[in-house]
Design a protein around this motif. Structure first.
Motif, PDB file in Angstrom:
ATOM      1  N   PRO A  89      -1.970   2.444  -3.324  1.00  0.00           N
ATOM      2  CA  PRO A  89      -2.605   2.682  -2.019  1.00  0.00           C
ATOM      3  C   PRO A  89      -4.112   2.530  -2.018  1.00  0.00           C
ATOM      4  O   PRO A  89      -4.723   2.601  -0.954  1.00  0.00           O
ATOM      5  N   SER A  90      -4.740   2.319  -3.178  1.00  0.00           N
ATOM      6  CA  SER A  90      -6.193   2.172  -3.225  1.00  0.00           C
ATOM      7  C   SER A  90      -6.632   0.783  -3.659  1.00  0.00           C
ATOM      8  O   SER A  90      -7.813   0.559  -3.902  1.00  0.00           O
ATOM      9  N   THR A  94     -12.273  -1.352  -4.181  1.00  0.00           N
ATOM     10  CA  THR A  94     -12.708  -0.469  -3.103  1.00  0.00           C
ATOM     11  C   THR A  94     -13.564   0.649  -3.665  1.00  0.00           C
ATOM     12  O   THR A  94     -13.233   1.242  -4.691  1.00  0.00           O
ATOM     13  N   HIS A 106      -8.801  -0.376   0.917  1.00  0.00           N
ATOM     14  CA  HIS A 106      -7.870   0.737   1.103  1.00  0.00           C
ATOM     15  C   HIS A 106      -8.270   1.898   0.201  1.00  0.00           C
ATOM     16  O   HIS A 106      -8.874   1.712  -0.854  1.00  0.00           O
ATOM     17  N   LEU A 143       0.792  -1.212   0.000  1.00  0.00           N
ATOM     18  CA  LEU A 143       0.000   0.000   0.000  1.00  0.00           C
ATOM     19  C   LEU A 143       0.831   1.271   0.000  1.00  0.00           C
ATOM     20  O   LEU A 143       0.507   2.241  -0.673  1.00  0.00           O
ATOM     21  N   GLU A 144       1.896   1.295   0.766  1.00  0.00           N
ATOM     22  CA  GLU A 144       2.601   2.544   1.004  1.00  0.00           C
ATOM     23  C   GLU A 144       4.019   2.566   0.451  1.00  0.00           C
ATOM     24  O   GLU A 144       4.810   3.423   0.805  1.00  0.00           O
ATOM     25  N   THR A 159      -6.915   6.302  -0.547  1.00  0.00           N
ATOM     26  CA  THR A 159      -6.154   7.485  -0.143  1.00  0.00           C
ATOM     27  C   THR A 159      -7.084   8.607   0.305  1.00  0.00           C
ATOM     28  O   THR A 159      -6.610   9.634   0.775  1.00  0.00           O
ATOM     29  N   ARG A 208      -9.560  -6.774   2.486  1.00  0.00           N
ATOM     30  CA  ARG A 208      -9.181  -5.584   3.236  1.00  0.00           C
ATOM     31  C   ARG A 208      -9.155  -4.422   2.244  1.00  0.00           C
ATOM     32  O   ARG A 208      -8.472  -4.490   1.224  1.00  0.00           O
ATOM     33  N   VAL A 211     -10.913   2.581   6.462  1.00  0.00           N
ATOM     34  CA  VAL A 211      -9.814   2.213   5.576  1.00  0.00           C
ATOM     35  C   VAL A 211      -8.916   1.203   6.277  1.00  0.00           C
ATOM     36  O   VAL A 211      -8.665   1.291   7.471  1.00  0.00           O
ATOM     37  N   ARG A 212      -8.464   0.199   5.532  1.00  0.00           N
ATOM     38  CA  ARG A 212      -7.575  -0.866   5.989  1.00  0.00           C
ATOM     39  C   ARG A 212      -8.293  -1.911   6.836  1.00  0.00           C
ATOM     40  O   ARG A 212      -7.649  -2.756   7.446  1.00  0.00           O
TER      41      ARG A 212
END
Length: 563
Positions: free
Chosen positions: A145-146, A234, A180, A53-54, A182, A178, A213-214
């Motif tokens: 990240p999404s 998502t 995610h 993600l990051e 931004t 899960r 989120v997450r």
């Protein structure tokens, strides 16, 4: 003389290169690294082709040496795959002895698709053969990240994992991922399930539960017999959507892969009909009498499943306008529960008179007889079980008595205090004078002086007017200051104004990351909401967010039932 000189030089450890023995006693290059693993920023393994993600990853491997006394290090190179802008970076671990497992951490990898390889480097400067995580042209991981992560599929008891390609005799599966984003907003998963011979087209989506989120978003999906494949993405509160993630991650090829197969049971059990049928307003507290009218656009249907603690069952409801006879096509279903429990489902309907009936559905496909609600007539036209007059002009009031508590739900946190855990409970009293609608507390949490966007990042449990709604907020980062605001939202989507808790921020000094467990609307199986599974498939949208609020299961032990 020459022969004697050569003997002397050889004895001194020099090689002559003139045809004499030129052996080198130094060990050769070390073996290639083994047992390569890639992990995300929380040190959770990322499967091949998975997503980080990051842009923060850890790469691990086991190293060996050519000489037991020599130390070695892991050298990792990360490189872009199939991208217009290339990226390449290398890093080396600390020196470790033979047989040790070591790691290399990377951060700041930009969005994109990547591969990686590793070598063992020894203290002589010798390098091992290169070890690729998969292949030099394969995508080992992506950074997005999404993009959802951790896609999983379960049997209907929500406990037994259904492995990739697995078979189930049950009428459906539970899908999970899960989610995610931004945006920092409330999010949920959208699942697309298709027969294995049918390509994805973005139609017939199944809506997952709304979560932070997450967090993990789930959906119960009913399927016909046969093989299926699925993917997930998502969707945020503002309807922005992330990229799709296939369950088995690898890019799908024709024919599509089979993720699971429903193999129907030969002789499914036939359950007993439901009992204690009832209809309620969306606060799940106020009964709607037979023939009564409602100023809502939704009705909650409830029944108690026949008592059998070893059988997994659900209730189906068939709802029709009074001018249309029943035809056996259920409009919606509750979630699956063990026998002896009550379950509730909610349905949005047009403003007119309706009648309804219910039956029990066994997880293996057997059904009971239909049981009509009320003691009135179900001919043509039928007597009305309830009448919807269209939404009454009720509006939520600002939430009262806002407070913040430890994750245990009871310990108050004074304003401006430091937290030693990664989350807290935001609590408030929700009000809508004279209304039987269900209400929730929507909460927005921002850190380090960031402005409020007036969009929720978490949502509380269902309550009636004057009741308390609690929202669990998790994944707070250590060392940051947080502030929050809340508003009341009702089942028709009407909202109050936002109310700031206080001007003093909350600071976190303890561990960061997920605390686990479920939150979302109603706190999972213990909260107050309705379980609704569309038999024909769900296609909701955030403007109708309340349909997702009523996507939680309410289970209660039948009075007098054995435990």
């Amino acid at each position: 003389m020459m022969k004697s000189l050569m003997v002397i030089l050889a004895a001194a450890g020099f090689s002559c290169g003139l045809g004499c023995d030129d052996r080198d006693d130094r060990p050769g290059p070390p073996p290639a690294p083994a047992d390569l693993v890639q992990l995300d920023d929380l040190h959770v393994p990322i499967p091949p082709g998975g997503n980080a993600l990051e842009g923060t990853l850890r790469f691990e491997a086991t190293l060996a040496t050519a000489a037991p006394t020599m130390y070695v290090a892991l050298q990792v190179r990360v490189f872009s795959v199939n991208q217009p802008r290339s990226f390449s970076a290398s890093a080396m671990s600390e020196w470790v002895p033979d047989g040790c497992r070591t790691r290399v951490d990377f951060s700041g990898i930009p969005e994109g698709s990547y591969g990686w390889c590793a070598e063992t480097l020894d203290q002589q400067g010798l390098r091992s053969p290169q070890a690729d995580f998969r292949g030099p042209s394969d995508i080992d991981f992506t950074v997005d990240p999404s993009k959802p992560s951790e896609p999983r599929q379960f049997r209907l008891d929500a406990a037994l994992v259904l492995p990739p390609g697995g078979e189930t005799p049950e009428v459906g599966v539970i899908l999970q991922a899960r989610v995610h984003s931004t945006s920092g907003m409330l999010v949920h998963a959208q699942f697309e399930v298709k027969p294995a011979g049918v390509a994805f087209d973005g139609e017939g989506l199944q809506e997952g539960s709304p979560v932070q989120v997450r967090r993990q978003s789930n959906a119960t999906v009913r399927v016909t017999p046969g093989p299926f494949h699925w993917r997930v993405r998502t969707e945020a509160y503002d309807s922005t959507r992330g990229p799709w993630l296939e369950y088995q991650i690898e890019p799908e090829v024709a024919p599509p892969a089979t993720d699971f197969t429903r193999v129907p049971a030969d002789s499914p059990p036939v359950p007993q009909p439901p009992v204690d049928l009832g209809q309620l307003h969306t606060d799940l507290l106020t009964a709607l009498p037979v023939g009564g009218t409602s100023g809502e656009s939704q009705v909650a249907f409830r029944g108690t499943t026949p008592y059998d603690p070893l059988e997994l069952v659900a209730l189906e409801f068939e709802v029709k306008p009074v001018g249309i006879v029943f035809d056996g096509n259920a409009a919606l279903s509750t979630g699956f529960v063990l026998g002896g429990y009550a379950a509730t489902a909610c349905l949005r309907l047009p403003a007119e008179a309706h009648h309804w009936r219910s039956r029990t559905l066994h997880a293996l496909g057997g059904t009971s007889e239909w049981v009509a609600f009320g003691s009135n007539l179900d001919g043509v036209p039928a007597d009305a079980d309830f009448i919807l007059n269209g939404p009454t002009a009720w509006f939520p009031q600002d939430p009262k008595d806002l407070s913040q508590r430890r994750l245990n739900g009871s310990t108050l946190i004074p304003a401006g205090s430091a937290l030693s855990e990664s989350g807290f409970i935001a609590q408030g009293t929700v009000l809508e004078a004279g209304s039987p609608r269900g209400l929730v507390l929507e909460v927005e949490v921002r850190s380090d002086g960031a402005a409020f966007f007036n969009v929720p990042t978490a949502v509380g449990s269902l309550a009636g007017t004057g009741g308390v709604s609690r929202a669990e907020v998790t994944d707070l980062k250590s060392g940051r200051l947080y502030r929050w605001q809340a508003r009341t939202k009702d089942s028709e989507g009407e909202t109050s104004a936002w109310v700031t808790f206080v001007n003093n921020p909350v600071s976190t000094t303890g561990s960061s990351g997920s605390s686990g467990g479920g939150s979302g609307y109603g706190g999972g199986l213990t909260g107050g909401g309705c379980a609704s599974v569309s038999v024909a498939g769900v296609s909701g949208a955030w403007p109708a967010l309340w349909a997702a609020v009523l996507g939680l299961l309410v289970v209660r032990r039948r009075p007098g039932a054995a435990r």
